[in-house]
Design a protein around this motif. Structure first.
Motif, PDB file in Angstrom:
ATOM      1  N   PHE A   1      10.374  -3.028  -4.731  1.00 36.60           N
ATOM      2  CA  PHE A   1       9.866  -1.829  -4.070  1.00 36.60           C
ATOM      3  C   PHE A   1       9.545  -0.731  -5.075  1.00 36.60           C
ATOM      4  O   PHE A   1      10.135  -0.652  -6.152  1.00 36.60           O
ATOM      5  N   ASP A   2       8.672   0.148  -4.641  1.00 35.63           N
ATOM      6  CA  ASP A   2       8.312   1.358  -5.360  1.00 35.63           C
ATOM      7  C   ASP A   2       9.325   2.463  -5.011  1.00 35.63           C
ATOM      8  O   ASP A   2       9.814   2.503  -3.886  1.00 35.63           O
ATOM      9  N   PRO A   3       9.612   3.377  -5.950  1.00 32.59           N
ATOM     10  CA  PRO A   3      10.548   4.468  -5.610  1.00 32.59           C
ATOM     11  C   PRO A   3      10.007   5.373  -4.498  1.00 32.59           C
ATOM     12  O   PRO A   3      10.765   6.143  -3.928  1.00 32.59           O
ATOM     13  N   HIS A   4       8.718   5.264  -4.203  1.00 31.94           N
ATOM     14  CA  HIS A   4       8.161   6.057  -3.117  1.00 31.94           C
ATOM     15  C   HIS A   4       8.209   5.342  -1.777  1.00 31.94           C
ATOM     16  O   HIS A   4       7.620   5.801  -0.797  1.00 31.94           O
ATOM     17  N   GLY A   5       8.899   4.203  -1.756  1.00 27.62           N
ATOM     18  CA  GLY A   5       9.052   3.505  -0.491  1.00 27.62           C
ATOM     19  C   GLY A   5       9.802   4.352   0.522  1.00 27.62           C
ATOM     20  O   GLY A   5      10.725   5.078   0.171  1.00 27.62           O
TER      21      GLY A   5
ATOM     22  N   HIS B   1       0.852  -1.177   0.000  1.00 24.38           N
ATOM     23  CA  HIS B   1       0.000   0.000   0.000  1.00 24.38           C
ATOM     24  C   HIS B   1       0.889   1.228   0.000  1.00 24.38           C
ATOM     25  O   HIS B   1       2.048   1.155   0.404  1.00 24.38           O
ATOM     26  N   GLU B   2       0.366   2.339  -0.514  1.00 19.18           N
ATOM     27  CA  GLU B   2       1.034   3.634  -0.395  1.00 19.18           C
ATOM     28  C   GLU B   2       0.105   4.468   0.474  1.00 19.18           C
ATOM     29  O   GLU B   2      -0.946   4.910   0.022  1.00 19.18           O
ATOM     30  N   THR B   3       0.489   4.650   1.726  1.00 21.40           N
ATOM     31  CA  THR B   3      -0.445   5.162   2.724  1.00 21.40           C
ATOM     32  C   THR B   3      -0.260   6.654   2.964  1.00 21.40           C
ATOM     33  O   THR B   3       0.821   7.095   3.339  1.00 21.40           O
TER      34      THR B   3
ATOM     35  N   PRO C   1       7.210   8.263 -14.040  1.00 24.53           N
ATOM     36  CA  PRO C   1       6.339   7.104 -13.848  1.00 24.53           C
ATOM     37  C   PRO C   1       7.108   5.771 -13.769  1.00 24.53           C
ATOM     38  O   PRO C   1       8.179   5.637 -14.350  1.00 24.53           O
ATOM     39  N   HIS C   2       6.453   4.801 -13.134  1.00 25.72           N
ATOM     40  CA  HIS C   2       7.100   3.544 -12.745  1.00 25.72           C
ATOM     41  C   HIS C   2       7.181   2.580 -13.934  1.00 25.72           C
ATOM     42  O   HIS C   2       6.557   1.531 -13.927  1.00 25.72           O
ATOM     43  N   TYR C   3       7.975   2.937 -14.926  1.00 26.76           N
ATOM     44  CA  TYR C   3       7.994   2.135 -16.154  1.00 26.76           C
ATOM     45  C   TYR C   3       8.591   0.738 -15.961  1.00 26.76           C
ATOM     46  O   TYR C   3       8.285  -0.164 -16.717  1.00 26.76           O
TER      47      TYR C   3
ATOM     48  N   LEU D   1       6.341  -5.885  -2.753  1.00 24.00           N
ATOM     49  CA  LEU D   1       5.984  -4.883  -1.749  1.00 24.00           C
ATOM     50  C   LEU D   1       5.901  -3.508  -2.408  1.00 24.00           C
ATOM     51  O   LEU D   1       6.010  -3.372  -3.625  1.00 24.00           O
ATOM     52  N   HIS D   2       5.723  -2.494  -1.595  1.00 23.50           N
ATOM     53  CA  HIS D   2       5.734  -1.121  -2.080  1.00 23.50           C
ATOM     54  C   HIS D   2       6.766  -0.302  -1.305  1.00 23.50           C
ATOM     55  O   HIS D   2       7.661   0.291  -1.887  1.00 23.50           O
ATOM     56  N   GLY D   3       6.642  -0.310   0.006  1.00 26.82           N
ATOM     57  CA  GLY D   3       7.603   0.405   0.847  1.00 26.82           C
ATOM     58  C   GLY D   3       7.007   1.589   1.576  1.00 26.82           C
ATOM     59  O   GLY D   3       7.566   2.071   2.547  1.00 26.82           O
TER      60      GLY D   3
HETATM   61 ZN   LIG Z   1       5.162   5.287  -6.502  1.00 26.00          ZN
END
Ligand SMILES: [Zn+2]
Length: 507
Positions: free
Chosen positions: A154-158, A22-24, A178-180, A120-122
């Motif tokens: 992981f997402d770069p926004h982790g 999740h990105e909370t 964007p998360h290409y 995951l996302h982070g």
């Molecule tokens: Zn992101």
């Protein structure tokens, strides 16, 4: 042709695969609850999980792992992304414990495993659990034992620090926003984990926190200086075999202790090289800190609307006007301005109003019906007031959001060639092609008023579609603001980070 030599006698390797992401936005009023993760298709396990996201981390991991002989993938009972998308707040401890314990039970029941891959996302933020991904990895480690190889994407926004890799062996973070490259990071995770399980990769990592906190709307890697940072990471990976370079840009709308930028480097057994590359990248980021914070210009809503009017008058169309700050999806600031300024040929997509959409769908509303309702607003002060819209229903349906969520929607024609899309949840339109699925033709509009920060550049900017791009937020520093010092953090001292304090940084 001679026959292939016999396959060497290698014991099959068993890899458990799980998903928890999740990105909370912890500043949102509405918690992300157990039931938000439960819907048709979620939780899921076995092949349903392995096929859940073919273009994402999971798809890349599964495709690449299956290129190898002698690998068995076991899809562990996992929740998919909550149905609220990224439009909900703190994940409750109940939800976290429920799914974590279900995954651990499934891991214990179906083990032993040689490896565990975690999609995951982070930036999941859980009440009472300061580092939910690291906590998950530590618990998984206790179940599968010290010899299993643990890897994650992981997402770069982790929001991450060194704790995750204290329990796990590998982390692979997306390079672009964007998360290409999500599927590519999944593929790399598979390859590295299989090699580590076969004794051919001995991961050693350095993690450095760089005290820079930045709003995501500024983090577009399609232009300098974020592009330069991504390029530097790619160059190191090109120069040095078996090197993984992660830059977590961070997600400042989670009030958690490990926000801010993180650089993380893993090499094949060369601790000095990991440290050297991490230091090089961290120093670069620190040197560029001022430029990193001065990328996209953010206008107030009224400034943005005025510029959009000028662009339209001068024929610089189509114009994209993105309210990057709306986190619930219900914000009505732009819709209100479109009505006040009597704009024409404008598509507003979308304003989230779950109660209204549910009621209209229940009542079986049909295209052509007249429409006169108060729309959106109210979920918190950042959403503004409901706005009265009078027009004609154009269509209803269900649409995929640009970040994986799905919303029911009602579209309404109003004013002079305007259309409003009302959705159940926050809807990020990332590509004008998404309108086709809603029965709309992008050619009918000069102005696209959307809710997105950077994702939309995929379809509106990288393609050359938009002649003008304007990013806006309301004048008050509401919860999605770039003025982070307007937020009430409890777990973060903002002055420990550039640009809000004057921290020093040396490696
Ligand atoms: Zn992101």
């Amino acid at each position: 042709m001679s026959a292939h030599p016999p396959t060497p006698d290698i014991a099959p390797l068993r890899i458990a695969v799980l998903h928890f992401a999740h990105e909370t936005v912890t500043f949102l009023a509405q918690d992300t609850e157990l039931n938000d993760f439960i819907y048709e298709g979620s939780p899921c396990r076995d092949e349903a999980l392995l096929q859940a996201d073919p273009r994402g981390y999971m798809g890349g991991f599964v495709r690449c792992a299956r290129e190898y002989a002698g690998i068995e993938l076991v899809g562990i009972d996992s929740p998919l992304f909550p149905k609220t998308g990224i439009g909900s707040g703190w994940v409750t401890q109940e939800a976290y414990e429920h799914f974590t314990q279900a995954m651990l039970r499934d891991l214990a029941d179906r083990g032993p495993f040689d490896g565990v891959y975690m999609a995951l996302h982070g930036a999941m933020a859980v009440r009472g659990v300061p580092r939910p991904e690291a906590e998950l990895a530590a618990r998984v480690r206790r179940v599968v034992g010290p010899n299993a190889i643990l890897g994650a994407t992981f997402d770069p926004h982790g929001n991450e620090d060194e704790q995750f890799l204290e329990a796990a062996d590998f982390a692979f973070c997306v390079k672009f926003y964007p998360h290409y490259d999500m599927h590519l990071q999944g593929e790399r995770a598979a390859r590295a984990m299989v090699r580590a399980m076969r004794g051919d990769f001995s991961p050693t990592s350095t993690t450095l926190k760089v005290p820079i906190v930045s709003p995501t709307v500024l983090q577009w890697t399609g232009a300098s200086p974020w592009m330069d940072l991504a390029q530097q990471a790619l160059v190191w990976e090109a120069r040095e075999p078996d090197t993984v370079v992660n830059i977590y840009f961070g997600f400042p709308w989670s009030d958690v202790p490990d926000i801010g930028m993180t650089v993380q480097v893993t090499t094949n057994g060369d601790a000095a090289l990991s440290a050297r590359i991490a230091a090089d990248l961290a120093r670069s980021a620190w040197r560029m800190r001022k430029a990193l914070l001065h990328t996209t210009k953010i206008h107030t809503i009224d400034e943005g609307i005025e510029k959009a009017r000028q662009d339209m008058a001068a024929g610089r169309t189509p114009v994209v006007l993105a309210d990057h700050s709306d986190r619930s999806g219900s914000a009505t600031w732009v819709l209100d301005a479109v009505l006040r300024h009597d704009l024409h040929r404008t598509l507003v997509a979308s304003v989230a109003d779950k109660a209204l959409v549910s009621r209209l769908m229940r009542e079986g509303i049909r295209p052509g019906a007249s429409f006169d309702h108060l729309v959106g607003g109210l979920v918190d002060e950042s959403a503004g007031q409901p706005v009265r819209v009078t027009g004609t229903v154009l269509g209803t349906g269900s649409a995929q959001d640009g970040t994986g969520g799905r919303s029911d929607y009602v579209s309404v024609r109003f004013g002079a060639g305007n259309v409003l899309v009302i959705s159940t949840y926050l809807m990020q339109i990332i590509d004008p092609a998404m309108f086709t699925g809603m029965g709309l033709d992008a050619a009918d509009f000069d102005l696209f008023a959307i809710k997105s920060r950077v994702h939309f550049r995929r379809g509106f900017d990288d393609t050359g579609f938009a002649a003008s791009i304007l990013l806006v937020e309301p004048p008050e520093p509401y919860l999605g603001t770039v003025r982070l010092d307007g937020l009430r953090y409890a777990n973060v001292r903002l002055e420990d980070y550039y640009p809000y304090g004057d921290p020093t940084f040396e490696v």
